[in-house]
Design an enzyme around this catalytic site. Structure first.
Site, mmCIF file in Angstrom:
data_model
loop_
_atom_site.group_PDB
_atom_site.id
_atom_site.type_symbol
_atom_site.label_atom_id
_atom_site.label_comp_id
_atom_site.label_asym_id
_atom_site.label_seq_id
_atom_site.Cartn_x
_atom_site.Cartn_y
_atom_site.Cartn_z
ATOM 1 N N ASP A 134 -121.272 4.599 -52.326
ATOM 2 C CA ASP A 134 -121.574 3.199 -52.378
ATOM 3 C C ASP A 134 -120.213 2.475 -52.093
ATOM 4 O O ASP A 134 -119.107 2.912 -51.428
ATOM 5 C CB ASP A 134 -121.163 2.842 -53.930
ATOM 6 C CG ASP A 134 -121.797 2.075 -55.371
ATOM 7 O OD1 ASP A 134 -122.990 1.309 -53.850
ATOM 8 O OD2 ASP A 134 -121.425 1.118 -56.040
ATOM 9 N N HIS A 135 -120.425 1.040 -51.408
ATOM 10 C CA HIS A 135 -119.863 -0.179 -50.985
ATOM 11 C C HIS A 135 -118.572 0.490 -49.622
ATOM 12 O O HIS A 135 -117.992 0.457 -50.437
ATOM 13 C CB HIS A 135 -119.018 -0.448 -52.377
ATOM 14 C CG HIS A 135 -119.644 -2.008 -53.048
ATOM 15 N ND1 HIS A 135 -120.362 -2.819 -52.505
ATOM 16 C CD2 HIS A 135 -120.451 -1.170 -54.201
ATOM 17 C CE1 HIS A 135 -121.612 -2.812 -53.549
ATOM 18 N NE2 HIS A 135 -121.365 -2.394 -54.789
ATOM 19 N N VAL A 157 -125.853 1.230 -61.983
ATOM 20 C CA VAL A 157 -124.745 1.312 -62.854
ATOM 21 C C VAL A 157 -123.808 2.604 -63.337
ATOM 22 O O VAL A 157 -123.534 3.185 -62.915
ATOM 23 C CB VAL A 157 -125.611 1.857 -64.054
ATOM 24 C CG1 VAL A 157 -125.170 1.885 -65.507
ATOM 25 C CG2 VAL A 157 -127.168 1.324 -64.572
ATOM 26 N N HIS A 203 -127.455 -4.475 -57.706
ATOM 27 C CA HIS A 203 -125.875 -3.914 -57.909
ATOM 28 C C HIS A 203 -125.620 -4.597 -59.792
ATOM 29 O O HIS A 203 -125.999 -5.626 -59.872
ATOM 30 C CB HIS A 203 -125.079 -4.294 -57.262
ATOM 31 C CG HIS A 203 -125.326 -3.425 -56.030
ATOM 32 N ND1 HIS A 203 -124.118 -3.014 -56.020
ATOM 33 C CD2 HIS A 203 -126.006 -3.197 -55.315
ATOM 34 C CE1 HIS A 203 -124.296 -1.943 -54.564
ATOM 35 N NE2 HIS A 203 -125.406 -1.954 -54.397
ATOM 36 N N GLY A 204 -124.438 -3.873 -60.495
ATOM 37 C CA GLY A 204 -124.114 -4.512 -61.602
ATOM 38 C C GLY A 204 -125.589 -4.533 -62.755
ATOM 39 O O GLY A 204 -125.126 -5.745 -63.211
ATOM 40 N N ALA A 205 -126.030 -3.937 -62.711
ATOM 41 C CA ALA A 205 -126.930 -3.668 -63.848
ATOM 42 C C ALA A 205 -126.227 -2.844 -65.647
ATOM 43 O O ALA A 205 -126.786 -3.666 -66.494
ATOM 44 C CB ALA A 205 -128.311 -2.118 -63.603
ATOM 45 N N SER A 206 -125.081 -3.031 -64.742
ATOM 46 C CA SER A 206 -124.478 -2.544 -66.496
ATOM 47 C C SER A 206 -124.227 -4.001 -67.981
ATOM 48 O O SER A 206 -124.140 -5.223 -67.211
ATOM 49 C CB SER A 206 -123.113 -2.535 -66.417
ATOM 50 O OG SER A 206 -122.642 -0.655 -66.365
ATOM 51 N N HIS A 251 -120.930 -7.491 -61.115
ATOM 52 C CA HIS A 251 -120.598 -6.184 -61.297
ATOM 53 C C HIS A 251 -119.571 -5.997 -62.503
ATOM 54 O O HIS A 251 -118.811 -7.386 -62.812
ATOM 55 C CB HIS A 251 -119.203 -5.713 -60.175
ATOM 56 C CG HIS A 251 -120.095 -5.251 -59.375
ATOM 57 N ND1 HIS A 251 -119.955 -5.591 -58.134
ATOM 58 C CD2 HIS A 251 -120.552 -4.073 -58.987
ATOM 59 C CE1 HIS A 251 -120.588 -4.716 -56.818
ATOM 60 N NE2 HIS A 251 -121.328 -4.600 -57.569
ATOM 61 N N GLY A 252 -120.127 -5.093 -63.418
ATOM 62 C CA GLY A 252 -118.734 -4.966 -64.778
ATOM 63 C C GLY A 252 -119.730 -5.962 -66.197
ATOM 64 O O GLY A 252 -120.971 -6.847 -65.559
#
Ligand code: 13P
Length: 286
Positions: A81-82, A231, A208-211, A180-181
């Site tokens: 990732d990233h 996630v 990205h950033g699904a939390s 993100h987050g």
């Protein structure tokens, strides 16, 4: 077993589902993610690195993830990732990673294309698929910072079409209001922009950033070409909540194993719940 190739990604894209990409930092998170994939009998990506390498060490985390995936009955891709580093990307590909994300989103457009093109070439040489990002996502990959999305940094559909054509990537990570987050206020995705990107590019999209993303926003994204959902923070929070709950009984006997096990099981249960969230209700379990 290791999930090779991008067929699973294309298959879920066609079905309106998404592959979960779960970030893993250590043995317990890898075990929890693997157990969730086995319980759900669904393909899952273990995202081992790049930033988690800082904690576990690259070789150790690579080996843990590849070993867990290779020995599981579930179909597990191992994904970087990233990553901004071509040497790191090559090391993961040589170790047997099934996909990599090259992140040139911080670079000017032409430089992002050049970096991404080279990563895609290396990935193809190793039979792996590649994800890249256009537009910038606010927030931190490892800590929730309560960041807010900025319209200026969102993915432009026309640029996205040019980027995908020029780089030959298999999946495009987009910035459409995602963060993100965890955030203080609920995130609203720009679904119109997402639909325009989906229309303009021929590859599956990555969110990205699904939390903490409201489920109706998530399902709106799945209906507009998103076929991979990343996630991390939700798993981190589940791990920490379980550790906190277990500490009072663990401390008197210094029973550290019970703390690790609680963290692992919480990651498993949360990942399992998220896998279910990625199958829109109207589609049942097809
Ligand atoms: P969250 O921490 O918001 O789930 O984002 C994870 C992510 O996008 C990893 O690349």
């Amino acid at each position: 077993m290791l999930l090779h190739g991008s067929d699973a990604l294309k298959k879920v894209a066609a079905a309106g589902h998404a592959l979960p990409g779960f970030v893993a930092y250590n043995l317990e998170t890898i075990q929890g993610i693997t157990a969730a994939a086995e319980a759900a009998d669904r393909p899952v990506l273990i995202q081992a690195g790049s930033s988690p390498f800082k904690h576990a060490g690259r070789d150790a985390l690579m080996r843990l993830a590849l070993d867990a995936a290779g020995h599981s009955v579930a179909q597990l891709g191992v994904h970087l990732d990233h990553s901004r580093d071509l040497d790191e990307i090559t090391a993961c590909l040589e170790a047997g990673y099934t996909s990599v994300m090259v992140d040139g989103s911080h670079l000017p457009f032409a430089e992002n294309i050049a970096l991404t093109k080279e990563a895609a070439r290396r990935a193809r040489d190793h039979g792996a698929w590649v994800e890249a990002e256009l537009g910038a996502l606010p927030g931190d990959e490892d800590v929730s910072t309560d960041a807010v999305a900025q319209t200026a940094a969102m993915t432009d559909p026309r640029q996205a079409a040019e980027f995908v054509a020029a780089t030959g990537i298999d999946a495009l990570a987009v910035a459409v209001g995602n963060v993100h987050g965890f955030t203080k206020d609920p995130v609203h995705l720009d679904l119109e922009r997402l639909a325009a990107i989906h229309e303009a590019v021929p590859v599956p999209l990555v969110l990205h950033g699904a939390s903490g993303l409201p489920v109706e926003e998530l399902h709106g994204a799945l209906a507009r070409g998103v076929a991979k959902v990343n996630v991390n923070a939700e798993l981190r929070r589940a791990y920490l909540d379980a550790v906190r709950a277990t500490l009072p009984s663990a401390l008197p006997g210094s029973d550290v194993v019970s703390v690790w096990a609680a963290g692992r099981n919480a990651v498993r249960d949360t990942a399992l719940e998220i896998i279910g969230r990625l199958i829109p209700h109207s589609q049942g379990n097809a």
